[in-house]
Design a protein around this motif. Structure first.
Motif, short mmCIF file in Angstrom:
data_model
loop_
_atom_site.label_atom_id
_atom_site.label_comp_id
_atom_site.label_asym_id
_atom_site.label_seq_id
_atom_site.Cartn_x
_atom_site.Cartn_y
_atom_site.Cartn_z
N UNK A 44 0.48 13.40 -1.51
CA UNK A 44 -0.70 13.80 -1.03
C UNK A 44 -1.72 12.84 -1.38
N UNK A 45 -2.33 12.14 -0.49
CA UNK A 45 -3.19 11.32 -0.72
C UNK A 45 -4.71 11.76 -0.81
N UNK A 46 -5.70 11.21 -1.20
CA UNK A 46 -7.08 11.84 -1.26
C UNK A 46 -7.58 12.20 0.23
N UNK A 47 -6.95 11.38 1.10
CA UNK A 47 -7.35 11.59 2.42
C UNK A 47 -6.91 13.02 3.03
N UNK B 283 -0.65 -7.55 -3.39
CA UNK B 283 -1.26 -7.18 -4.63
C UNK B 283 -2.53 -6.73 -4.41
N UNK B 284 -3.52 -7.43 -3.74
CA UNK B 284 -5.00 -7.22 -3.74
C UNK B 284 -5.23 -6.09 -2.94
N UNK B 285 -4.26 -5.83 -2.02
CA UNK B 285 -4.38 -4.42 -1.28
C UNK B 285 -3.71 -3.20 -2.08
N UNK B 286 -2.56 -3.38 -2.81
CA UNK B 286 -1.83 -2.46 -3.35
C UNK B 286 -2.56 -1.85 -4.58
N UNK B 287 -3.14 -2.72 -5.34
CA UNK B 287 -3.92 -2.17 -6.60
C UNK B 287 -4.89 -1.15 -6.33
N UNK B 288 -5.91 -1.33 -5.51
CA UNK B 288 -6.92 -0.12 -5.35
C UNK B 288 -6.42 0.71 -4.57
N UNK B 289 -5.10 0.68 -3.92
CA UNK B 289 -4.99 1.83 -2.77
C UNK B 289 -4.47 3.03 -3.76
N UNK B 290 -4.18 3.11 -4.92
CA UNK B 290 -3.76 4.47 -5.42
C UNK B 290 -4.99 5.24 -5.60
N UNK B 291 -6.27 4.78 -5.49
CA UNK B 291 -7.32 5.77 -5.65
C UNK B 291 -8.16 5.95 -4.05
N UNK B 292 -7.28 5.93 -3.30
CA UNK B 292 -7.72 5.99 -2.06
C UNK B 292 -8.67 7.16 -1.72
N UNK B 293 -9.77 7.08 -1.21
CA UNK B 293 -10.78 8.09 -0.70
C UNK B 293 -10.81 8.59 0.42
N UNK C 213 0.89 -1.26 0.06
CA UNK C 213 -0.09 0.00 -0.04
C UNK C 213 0.91 1.02 -0.01
N UNK C 214 1.99 1.13 0.79
CA UNK C 214 2.73 2.31 0.77
C UNK C 214 3.54 2.61 -0.54
N UNK D 221 -10.20 7.35 5.11
CA UNK D 221 -9.57 6.34 5.92
C UNK D 221 -10.24 4.88 5.96
N UNK D 222 -11.46 4.83 5.97
CA UNK D 222 -12.01 3.34 5.79
C UNK D 222 -11.39 2.64 4.65
N UNK D 223 -11.05 3.19 3.47
CA UNK D 223 -10.58 2.21 2.26
C UNK D 223 -9.40 1.73 2.89
N UNK D 224 -8.47 2.46 3.57
CA UNK D 224 -7.31 1.57 4.25
C UNK D 224 -7.65 0.52 4.89
N UNK D 225 -8.68 0.38 5.53
CA UNK D 225 -8.84 -0.74 6.46
C UNK D 225 -9.64 -1.87 5.33
N UNK D 226 -10.71 -1.40 4.41
CA UNK D 226 -11.13 -2.36 3.34
C UNK D 226 -10.15 -2.98 2.54
N UNK D 227 -9.24 -2.17 2.01
CA UNK D 227 -8.19 -2.78 1.13
C UNK D 227 -7.28 -3.74 1.95
#
Length: 289
Positions: A191-194, A97-107, A47-48, A109-115
């Motif tokens: 700069x994340x979306x958060x 990989x399953x966590x990292x692929x969608x992380x680029x579109x982080x919206x 994710x980082x 803080x809950x997304x962090x936990x979901x991914x």
């Protein structure tokens, strides 16, 4: 080759390398102390890397980490290998990989936990499958080279307890990221979306100052924002970044708000009393300010 511009961010690359090496050291330490390598934080690193550099670098980082973790999992002084290496490394990489692929579109803080939870689920499922498929494959080292290869592949087969640890590993990485995200954003210069959402909070000191000291400029800012957001979406740009940028683009006007017509109706009269060069300087200075 695909993203040469990342080499301009040397500090961020060094930090990513340090995080990767720390993860590798964690895996090795877990194995040497008799713990399960399923706790290796692949999801955290994935994710980082995705947030800092995008999906391509995240995939390469996880792939490299998978290979080095597989090597680190071998107890060279006594074959067989421990911890289901390399199969366990592949399972952990898949979760990362399953966590990292969608992380680029982080919206948010809950997304962090979901991914992270999604990555943990993939890890747990694959490790459970390895535990089920690999029963009875491990055995003592004896015979020819092909036997040694088979042992290297199948010895130390993970258990269902390893699968549980791999599953829990994902959400734990998410919680760790949740707490350390402001520090990571600062260290990597991202700069994340958060963070953009936080900067867009109208109660932030700079935005409050515009509202109080230059209300006309603030009204103009909101109008520009309403135009810029759909324009950014139409061309595929980062609408949140554009929106946050618009809110601050006229911040310099708060130093001399009376010289801008949206704030004072007599602004034109003020400029008529000035030399044109001075008038132009006052107007354009707000960009630098």
């Amino acid at each position: 080759r695909t993203e040469p511009q990342i080499f301009q961010r040397r500090r961020a690359l060094v930090l990513l390398a340090l995080f990767t090496v720390a993860t590798l050291a964690t895996s090795r330490a877990l194995i040497l102390h008799g713990h399960s390598a399923a706790l290796t934080p692949f999801v955290f690193v994935g994710i980082i890397a995705s947030l800092a550099f995008g999906q391509t670098v995240a995939l390469l980082t996880l792939f490299g980490l998978c290979i080095t973790t597989a090597i680190a999992g071998i107890r060279w002084e006594a074959v067989p290998v421990e911890g289901g290496i390399p199969a366990l490394s592949l399972a952990l990489m898949a979760g990362g990989v399953a966590a990292a692929l969608p992380a680029q579109g982080l919206r948010d803080r809950w997304d962090l936990l979901r991914y992270s939870a999604a990555g943990g689920f993939v890890q747990g499922l694959l490790v459970a499958g390895l535990a089920w498929l690999g029963e009875g494959l491990a055995g003592p080292v004896e015979g020819n080279f092909s036997t040694l290869v088979m042992v290297s592949l199948y010895a130390g087969v993970p258990t269902l307890f390893d699968a549980l640890l791999a599953f829990v590993n994902g959400p734990l990485c998410g919680l760790l990221l949740l707490g350390s995200l402001p520090l990571i954003e600062s260290l990597f210069g991202i700069l994340t979306n958060i963070r953009l959402s936080e900067l867009s909070d109208m109660n932030r000191p700079a935005l409050r100052r515009i509202q109080l000291e230059a209300p006309g400029t603030f009204a103009h800012t909101l109008q520009v924002r309403f135009l810029a957001e759909p324009a950014a979406e139409a061309i595929g740009a980062n609408a949140r970044l554009v929106s946050a940028g618009v809110l601050y683009h006229d911040l310099g006007k708060v130093l001399k708000p009376e010289y801008f017509v949206e704030n004072q109706q007599d602004a034109q009269e003020r400029h008529r009393r000035l030399r044109p060069s001075v008038s132009a300087l006052l107007i354009t200075a707000h960009v630098k300010d």
